[in-house]
Design an enzyme around this catalytic site. Structure first.
Site, PDB file in Angstrom:
ATOM      1  N   GLU A  46       0.845  -1.196   0.000  1.00 37.22           N
ATOM      2  CA  GLU A  46       0.000   0.000   0.000  1.00 37.22           C
ATOM      3  C   GLU A  46       0.879   1.245   0.000  1.00 37.22           C
ATOM      4  O   GLU A  46       1.886   1.314   0.690  1.00 37.22           O
ATOM      5  CB  GLU A  46      -0.901   0.003   1.240  1.00 37.22           C
ATOM      6  CG  GLU A  46      -1.852   1.199   1.295  1.00 37.22           C
ATOM      7  CD  GLU A  46      -2.740   1.210   2.527  1.00 37.22           C
ATOM      8  OE1 GLU A  46      -3.772   1.916   2.503  1.00 37.22           O
ATOM      9  OE2 GLU A  46      -2.411   0.516   3.515  1.00 37.22           O
ATOM     10  N   LYS A 121     -10.038   1.819  -2.458  1.00 38.40           N
ATOM     11  CA  LYS A 121     -10.255   1.376  -1.079  1.00 38.40           C
ATOM     12  C   LYS A 121     -11.683   1.681  -0.651  1.00 38.40           C
ATOM     13  O   LYS A 121     -12.138   2.827  -0.701  1.00 38.40           O
ATOM     14  CB  LYS A 121      -9.249   2.074  -0.165  1.00 38.40           C
ATOM     15  CG  LYS A 121      -9.198   1.537   1.260  1.00 38.40           C
ATOM     16  CD  LYS A 121      -8.051   2.215   2.004  1.00 38.40           C
ATOM     17  CE  LYS A 121      -7.834   1.618   3.384  1.00 38.40           C
ATOM     18  NZ  LYS A 121      -6.690   2.270   4.064  1.00 38.40           N
ATOM     19  N   CYS A 162      -5.831  -2.863   2.796  1.00 35.23           N
ATOM     20  CA  CYS A 162      -5.619  -2.603   4.218  1.00 35.23           C
ATOM     21  C   CYS A 162      -6.894  -2.747   5.061  1.00 35.23           C
ATOM     22  O   CYS A 162      -7.313  -3.865   5.357  1.00 35.23           O
ATOM     23  CB  CYS A 162      -4.982  -1.233   4.391  1.00 35.23           C
ATOM     24  SG  CYS A 162      -4.140  -1.013   5.972  1.00 35.23           S
TER      25      CYS A 162
END
Length: 288
Positions: A46, A121, A162
């Site tokens: 990331e 995301k 994440c």
């Protein structure tokens, strides 16, 4: 799928406040992973082209159609003939009323250097642990709205970033609708949440969905103690929640073989997906 085994590499590279240096380091890690183990699929972490931190988003954000970073990784995927998951990077897009939205976006390139998937995301990292860490991504970033996966000759693979791993429904929809055998999360957990939940979440999602899991972190930048400190410990788990390969918090490359027969074995031995009580509850995608 005809091929049951393939190799994956996780490039746990250090990221600094210098895009050119980061792109050069990404290339080095990609080439070193090929020399070390000749993987079929290579994963970057990331925010691999800029440091973690909301203060860096606007400075480093690129447009997809004119992106130095994406062009760099595309050329590497084409020249090496490898699948590359380009971790994530800040992407900016103009809206109809000329405002700019920023996204934390992961891109997947095929062996020809073509983009075959983009994941924005979905779940933004807004947390407040008093006295330890406060981080509010939603102050700068916009959230994505898609379930992301891509096809290979080996299997279908899901992508999250994440914080997405904390939400089991996201992974379950990918399993149900895209029949994935693996989930990949470029991720930059910190030194507070990492020791608490990094391995627990990977093992949980592996067992929830009978899939392999890979999480690729940036290395910890101990030379900048005032900056965001990443957890590290990039790891691959199999569907039985067994660690196949891992590392510590320093720069390293994690390489392991994915054996899809393990997916088939757990589906027969502990067939939770066949035993779900769909008469009582359902996993649904409301975007249909």
């Amino acid at each position: 799928m005809s091929t049951q085994k393939f190799k994956i590499a996780l490039c746990q590279m250090k990221v600094v406040d210098d895009k050119s240096a980061n792109l050069a380091n990404a290339k080095k890690f990609i080439m070193d992973s090929i020399e070390k183990g000749n993987p079929d699929l290579i994963v970057l972490p990331e925010f691999f082209n800029c440091p973690m931190g909301l203060q860096y988003v606007e400075k480093y954000a690129e447009e997809e159609t004119n992106s130095e970073t994406l062009n760099h990784i595309s050329a590497l995927a084409k020249s090496t003939e490898k699948y590359i998951v380009a971790g994530s990077l800040p992407i900016k897009e103009k809206t109809a009323d000329d405002k700019i939205n920023y996204y934390n976006s992961a891109y997947v390139f095929n062996r020809k250097g073509e983009i075959i998937a983009r994941h924005n995301k979905v779940h933004l990292f807004d947390i407040d642990i008093p006295g330890k860490i406060t981080f509010m991504e939603s102050k700068v970033l916009s959230s994505g709205n898609n379930f992301t996966s891509f096809e290979t000759e080996y299997c279908n693979i899901g992508i999250g970033i994440c914080y997405d791993i904390r939400f089991p429904e996201y992974a379950q929809v990918l399993k149900k609708e895209k029949n994935i055998d693996m989930l990949i999360y470029p991720a930059a957990f910190n030194t507070i949440t990492g020791p608490l939940h990094w391995d627990l979440l990977m093992r949980s999602r592996a067992l929830d969905n009978n899939v392999h899991i890979a999480m690729c972190s940036p290395a910890r930048n101990t030379e900048n103690p005032q900056g965001y400190q990443c957890h590290g410990f990039s790891t691959v788990y199999d569907p039985m929640a067994k660690s196949l390969a891992t590392t510590s918090f320093e720069e390293d490359i994690v390489i392991t073989e994915i054996d899809l027969q393990k997916n088939r074995d757990i589906e027969m031995q502990i067939p939770t997906w066949k035993q779900k009580r769909n008469d009582m509850y359902r996993i649904t995608n409301n975007q249909k």
